[in-house]
Write a protein that holds these residues in place. Structure first.
Motif, PDB file in Angstrom:
ATOM      1  N   SER A 465       0.819  -1.213   0.000  1.00 53.97           N
ATOM      2  CA  SER A 465       0.000   0.000   0.000  1.00 53.97           C
ATOM      3  C   SER A 465       0.850   1.259   0.000  1.00 53.97           C
ATOM      4  N   GLN A 466       0.177   2.378  -0.220  1.00 51.23           N
ATOM      5  CA  GLN A 466       0.852   3.678  -0.261  1.00 51.23           C
ATOM      6  C   GLN A 466       1.410   4.051   1.105  1.00 51.23           C
ATOM      7  N   GLU A 467       0.694   3.720   2.157  1.00 47.85           N
ATOM      8  CA  GLU A 467       1.142   3.987   3.526  1.00 47.85           C
ATOM      9  C   GLU A 467       1.434   2.646   4.189  1.00 47.85           C
ATOM     10  N   PRO A 468       2.634   2.109   4.008  1.00 51.58           N
ATOM     11  CA  PRO A 468       2.933   0.774   4.532  1.00 51.58           C
ATOM     12  C   PRO A 468       2.923   0.757   6.061  1.00 51.58           C
ATOM     13  N   VAL A 469       2.478  -0.354   6.628  1.00 51.67           N
ATOM     14  CA  VAL A 469       2.421  -0.523   8.075  1.00 51.67           C
ATOM     15  C   VAL A 469       3.497  -1.506   8.497  1.00 51.67           C
ATOM     16  N   GLN A 541       1.872 -14.735  -6.768  1.00 51.78           N
ATOM     17  CA  GLN A 541       1.477 -14.880  -8.157  1.00 51.78           C
ATOM     18  C   GLN A 541       0.822 -13.594  -8.663  1.00 51.78           C
ATOM     19  N   VAL A 542       0.154 -12.888  -7.774  1.00 56.90           N
ATOM     20  CA  VAL A 542      -0.471 -11.604  -8.105  1.00 56.90           C
ATOM     21  C   VAL A 542       0.039 -10.564  -7.106  1.00 56.90           C
ATOM     22  N   LEU A 543       0.651  -9.509  -7.638  1.00 51.00           N
ATOM     23  CA  LEU A 543       1.194  -8.448  -6.788  1.00 51.00           C
ATOM     24  C   LEU A 543       0.438  -7.156  -7.070  1.00 51.00           C
ATOM     25  N   ILE A 544      -0.118  -6.569  -6.002  1.00 54.09           N
ATOM     26  CA  ILE A 544      -0.897  -5.338  -6.128  1.00 54.09           C
ATOM     27  C   ILE A 544      -0.063  -4.189  -5.567  1.00 54.09           C
ATOM     28  N   LEU A 545       0.184  -3.197  -6.377  1.00 51.27           N
ATOM     29  CA  LEU A 545       0.981  -2.036  -5.968  1.00 51.27           C
ATOM     30  C   LEU A 545       0.076  -0.808  -5.943  1.00 51.27           C
ATOM     31  N   ASP A 546      -0.232  -0.372  -4.732  1.00 49.82           N
ATOM     32  CA  ASP A 546      -1.151   0.763  -4.571  1.00 49.82           C
ATOM     33  C   ASP A 546      -0.356   2.033  -4.312  1.00 49.82           C
ATOM     34  N   GLU A 547       0.002   2.738  -5.386  1.00 53.53           N
ATOM     35  CA  GLU A 547       0.741   3.999  -5.296  1.00 53.53           C
ATOM     36  C   GLU A 547       2.017   3.838  -4.475  1.00 53.53           C
ATOM     37  N   VAL A 574      -1.405  -2.362 -10.816  1.00 54.79           N
ATOM     38  CA  VAL A 574      -0.814  -1.122 -10.339  1.00 54.79           C
ATOM     39  C   VAL A 574      -1.888  -0.045 -10.235  1.00 54.79           C
ATOM     40  N   ILE A 575      -1.957   0.573  -9.076  1.00 56.65           N
ATOM     41  CA  ILE A 575      -2.801   1.745  -8.884  1.00 56.65           C
ATOM     42  C   ILE A 575      -1.848   2.907  -8.655  1.00 56.65           C
ATOM     43  N   ALA A 576      -1.654   3.728  -9.669  1.00 55.87           N
ATOM     44  CA  ALA A 576      -0.614   4.757  -9.588  1.00 55.87           C
ATOM     45  C   ALA A 576      -1.041   5.997 -10.334  1.00 55.87           C
ATOM     46  N   HIS A 577      -0.444   7.132  -9.937  1.00 53.58           N
ATOM     47  CA  HIS A 577      -0.706   8.413 -10.594  1.00 53.58           C
ATOM     48  C   HIS A 577       0.513   8.924 -11.352  1.00 53.58           C
ATOM     49  N   ARG A 578       1.638   8.259 -11.149  1.00 48.50           N
ATOM     50  CA  ARG A 578       2.844   8.726 -11.842  1.00 48.50           C
ATOM     51  C   ARG A 578       2.809   8.226 -13.278  1.00 48.50           C
ATOM     52  N   LEU A 579       2.923   9.145 -14.173  1.00 52.37           N
ATOM     53  CA  LEU A 579       2.705   8.865 -15.595  1.00 52.37           C
ATOM     54  C   LEU A 579       3.654   7.801 -16.134  1.00 52.37           C
ATOM     55  N   LYS A 580       4.926   7.880 -15.750  1.00 55.46           N
ATOM     56  CA  LYS A 580       5.882   6.941 -16.321  1.00 55.46           C
ATOM     57  C   LYS A 580       5.612   5.506 -15.860  1.00 55.46           C
ATOM     58  N   THR A 581       4.988   5.344 -14.672  1.00 56.67           N
ATOM     59  CA  THR A 581       4.630   4.007 -14.205  1.00 56.67           C
ATOM     60  C   THR A 581       3.481   3.445 -15.024  1.00 56.67           C
ATOM     61  N   ILE A 582       2.472   4.265 -15.288  1.00 57.09           N
ATOM     62  CA  ILE A 582       1.274   3.811 -15.982  1.00 57.09           C
ATOM     63  C   ILE A 582       1.543   3.561 -17.462  1.00 57.09           C
ATOM     64  N   GLU A 583       2.373   4.379 -18.066  1.00 57.91           N
ATOM     65  CA  GLU A 583       2.610   4.252 -19.507  1.00 57.91           C
ATOM     66  C   GLU A 583       3.241   2.920 -19.869  1.00 57.91           C
ATOM     67  N   ARG A 584       3.971   2.291 -18.915  1.00 58.56           N
ATOM     68  CA  ARG A 584       4.611   1.010 -19.197  1.00 58.56           C
ATOM     69  C   ARG A 584       3.651  -0.167 -19.081  1.00 58.56           C
ATOM     70  N   ALA A 585       2.443   0.061 -18.626  1.00 54.72           N
ATOM     71  CA  ALA A 585       1.489  -1.018 -18.389  1.00 54.72           C
ATOM     72  C   ALA A 585       1.061  -1.681 -19.687  1.00 54.72           C
ATOM     73  N   ASP A 586       0.862  -3.020 -19.636  1.00 54.68           N
ATOM     74  CA  ASP A 586       0.348  -3.752 -20.797  1.00 54.68           C
ATOM     75  C   ASP A 586      -1.117  -3.420 -21.042  1.00 54.68           C
ATOM     76  N   GLN A 587      -1.811  -3.033 -19.988  1.00 60.96           N
ATOM     77  CA  GLN A 587      -3.230  -2.711 -20.105  1.00 60.96           C
ATOM     78  C   GLN A 587      -3.567  -1.618 -19.090  1.00 60.96           C
TER      79      GLN A 587
END
Length: 626
Positions: A465-469, A541-547, A574-587
């Motif tokens: 998550s964005q705010e890791p615990v 097997q599934v990695l979720i990256l939240d910002e 990936v849940i992200a707002h940084r453009l360079k992260t999103i542009e590399r996405a396959d979908q």
């Protein structure tokens, strides 16, 4: 005769005359209290053999023998307490009639021995019972804690933290202390009462029947008192839970309180909660004071009658002065014992008020089931959302996802974009089975998500998550959190992939460095990288990256991206707002109003000039395209 008539009248009333609605409600409440009380006793089952075991069972372990010895001690205590008044009367008769030194000395010696032995045994038994209470309290706290950790996330969103901590800290202790000690007092007082009545009958059966006439009166007074006192005790417990909740809320969000200059407001709010508690306690204590006054007045009246008739019996030669003194001492103790018996029955029912709150949690079944059994050896990270509809339990009227249908393909990176509150993080929460959708289905490798074994699922689907615990403990403990077979080599490899190995070695104790409460000893970027390592060490097997890259510098982000790229079979969401992260996405999937509005690659969506194109400047930072 008076006692028998009172019992017969009570039975006739109970059987033939129906209860009013309020009385029926009170009766139902008392029946529920009795059921709760029996449940508490059943929880004492591991300790019951200790209470009932014969003193000769020495082969048991020490902690299993404490209460068997307490049984033996109870017998010694009761013998000492019951025979002291008897010998007191004998001493008076010896001094009043023909003094004989030998009889006087023996009576005094026996009185001293019974008194000393009773005191020593009473102290020893009380200490052993307190140990048993401590054992029960620890056991019930653990049982409640395990039950709470199995509840769904929605449960913690609707129940206040103060209420949960109150049940764990206060109500569990109240259950063990009041119930166990009350049972102890009940058994001891009952045996002692029977013994005293037999000794009093031997002294004067007429005075004994006169004294026992107080019993039905005391029972009626106790019944009325229990009804009101139990109701007020439950109200006090609820008010204290609300006050604790208000205090916890302010302490955990003190920066917000300070920011809005609301210290005085919160102090006033807490003061109102305390006043409510004070008012309820005042009413409860007033009821108790009136009860004690009435109880003592009835006892005083009975003592006056007993002295009057005792004088007549002495004048008629039916008993001696020493016998009357012994009888008076017995009567005083017997009155206290009878009042204790009637009080204990009510207090045991009152004490289970706290138990009822605890059992509400112990009996609660999680709305999100964790009873799946599927754990295949081979698994692909193929995720499908099929017409999923969802609303949070805390706000059921607001639908967050509406007929959502999307697919995450194995080995590909999918980015979810959209404005805040449109359902992106909700999709991640549903994948972790924090909640259950109201309708629709989520498939993992073409099997329903709920079919998978709980621990297996959370090892295969991991979120950062964005705010890791982080939890109090070492860096190593946080990376291997929840894993039993995690080696130092696995931890170090995961830290290298997350670009955390170098800064960890620079810490005072390396991987054994304590991160502090909530990871407060580390910077945010360092906590983020440890959280990434904690996810990667599970080989999901599934990695979720939240910002997750919001707190990373460009170099660290690049290394993390390279590490993730080394897992070709891993599905990335990936849940992200940084453009360079999103542009590399396959979908890229654009979510709006709980639905999929657009999907495609970055270039495809830009060419469409639809939602993604129009909201680009609003959704993403103004960083240049890479």
């Amino acid at each position: 005769m008076g006692t028998g008539a009172a019992v017969a009248a009570a039975l006739f009333w109970e059987i033939t005359i129906p209860d009013a609605d309020e009385a029926a409600s009170e009766k139902k409440s008392k029946q529920k209290s009795r059921v709760l009380f029996m449940r508490v006793l059943r929880l004492f089952r591991p300790d019951l053999p200790l209470l009932l075991e014969d003193w000769s069972s020495c082969h048991w372990l020490c902690y299993k023998s404490d209460l068997s010895y307490s049984n033996l001690l109870m017998v010694c205590v009761l013998k000492g307490e019951m025979f002291i008044p008897f010998y007191t009367g004998k001493v008076i008769d010896i001094l009043g009639n023909h003094y004989q030194a030998n009889e006087f000395s023996m009576a005094v010696i026996f009185m001293g021995l019974f008194s000393l032995g009773g005191s020593v045994c009473a102290g020893g038994r009380g200490g052993l019972l307190l140990c048993a209470v401590g054992s029960f309290t620890c056991r019930i706290k653990l049982k409640l804690f395990e039950t709470l950790t199995k509840q769904e996330i929605g449960f913690f969103e609707t129940i206040k933290t103060g209420e949960i901590t109150s049940r764990l800290s206060k109500d569990t202790k109240s259950m063990g202390m009041t119930v166990c000690l009350n049972v102890n007092v009940l058994l001891r007082t009952f045996v002692k009462t029977v013994g005293m009545i037999s000794l009093m009958m031997s002294l004067s059966w007429k005075l004994t029947f006169l004294v026992l006439m107080e019993t039905p009166v005391a029972g009626v007074i106790q019944n009325v008192y229990d009804t009101y006192y139990q109701r007020l005790s439950l109200a006090v417990q609820d008010a204290m839970a609300h006050a604790n909740d208000a205090a916890n809320e302010v302490v955990s969000n003190i920066h917000v309180v300070r920011s809005f200059n609301a210290e005085k407001h919160e102090a006033n709010r807490y003061d109102q909660r305390l006043k409510t508690i004070h008012d309820l306690k005042t009413r409860r204590d007033t009821v108790r004071a009136i009860y004690l006054l009435v109880r003592r007045v009835t006892g005083l009246v009975m003592q006056v009658l007993m002295l009057y008739y005792g004088r007549l019996f002495i004048q008629r030669g039916q008993m001696t002065a020493g016998n009357l003194v012994s009888f008076i001492i017995y009567q005083s103790d017997l009155g206290d014992n009878i009042r204790t018996l009637t009080y204990i029955f009510g207090d045991m029912l009152n004490s289970v008020g706290a138990a009822g709150k605890v059992f509400e949690y112990l009996d609660r079944k999680p709305e999100v089931s964790t009873e799946g059994t599927l754990a295949p050896d081979q698994l692909q990270g193929h995720i499908q959302f099929s017409q999923v509809n969802f609303a949070y339990p805390s706000c059921p009227a607001k639908t967050v996802l509406q007929d959502l249908t999307l697919e995450l393909k194995p080995g590909q990176m999918t980015a979810l974009v959209g404005t805040s509150g449109e359902g992106k993080s909700t999709c991640a929460s549903l994948l972790q089975r924090f909640y259950e959708p109201q309708s629709g289905e989520i498939l993992f490798n073409k099997e329903p998500l709920k079919s998978y074994e709980h621990h297996f699922l959370h090892k295969k689907i991991v979120v950062v998550s964005q705010e890791p615990v982080l939890f109090s403990g070492s860096v190593k403990d946080n990376i291997s959190y929840g894993l039993k077979d995690c080696t130092d080599k696995d931890i170090e490899e995961a830290a290298r992939k997350a670009n955390a190995h170098d800064f960890i070695l620079q810490l005072e104790k390396g991987y054994d460095t304590d991160v502090g409460e909530g990871g407060g000893q580390l910077a945010k970027s360092e906590r983020q990288r440890i959280a990434i390592a904690r996810a990667l060490v599970r080989q999901p097997q599934v990695l979720i990256l939240d910002e997750i890259t919001s707190a990373l510098d460009d170099d660290s982000e690049k290394k993390v991206q390279q590490a993730l790229a080394q897992c070709p079979n891993q599905t990335l969401l990936v849940i992200a707002h940084r453009l360079k992260t999103i542009e590399r996405a396959d979908q890229i999937i654009v979510i709006g109003k709980g639905k999929v509005q657009e999907r495609g690659t970055h270039q495809e969506l830009m060419d469409k000039k639809g939602h993604y194109y129009r909201q680009r400047t609003k959704l993403f930072t103004n960083e240049p395209s890479q």
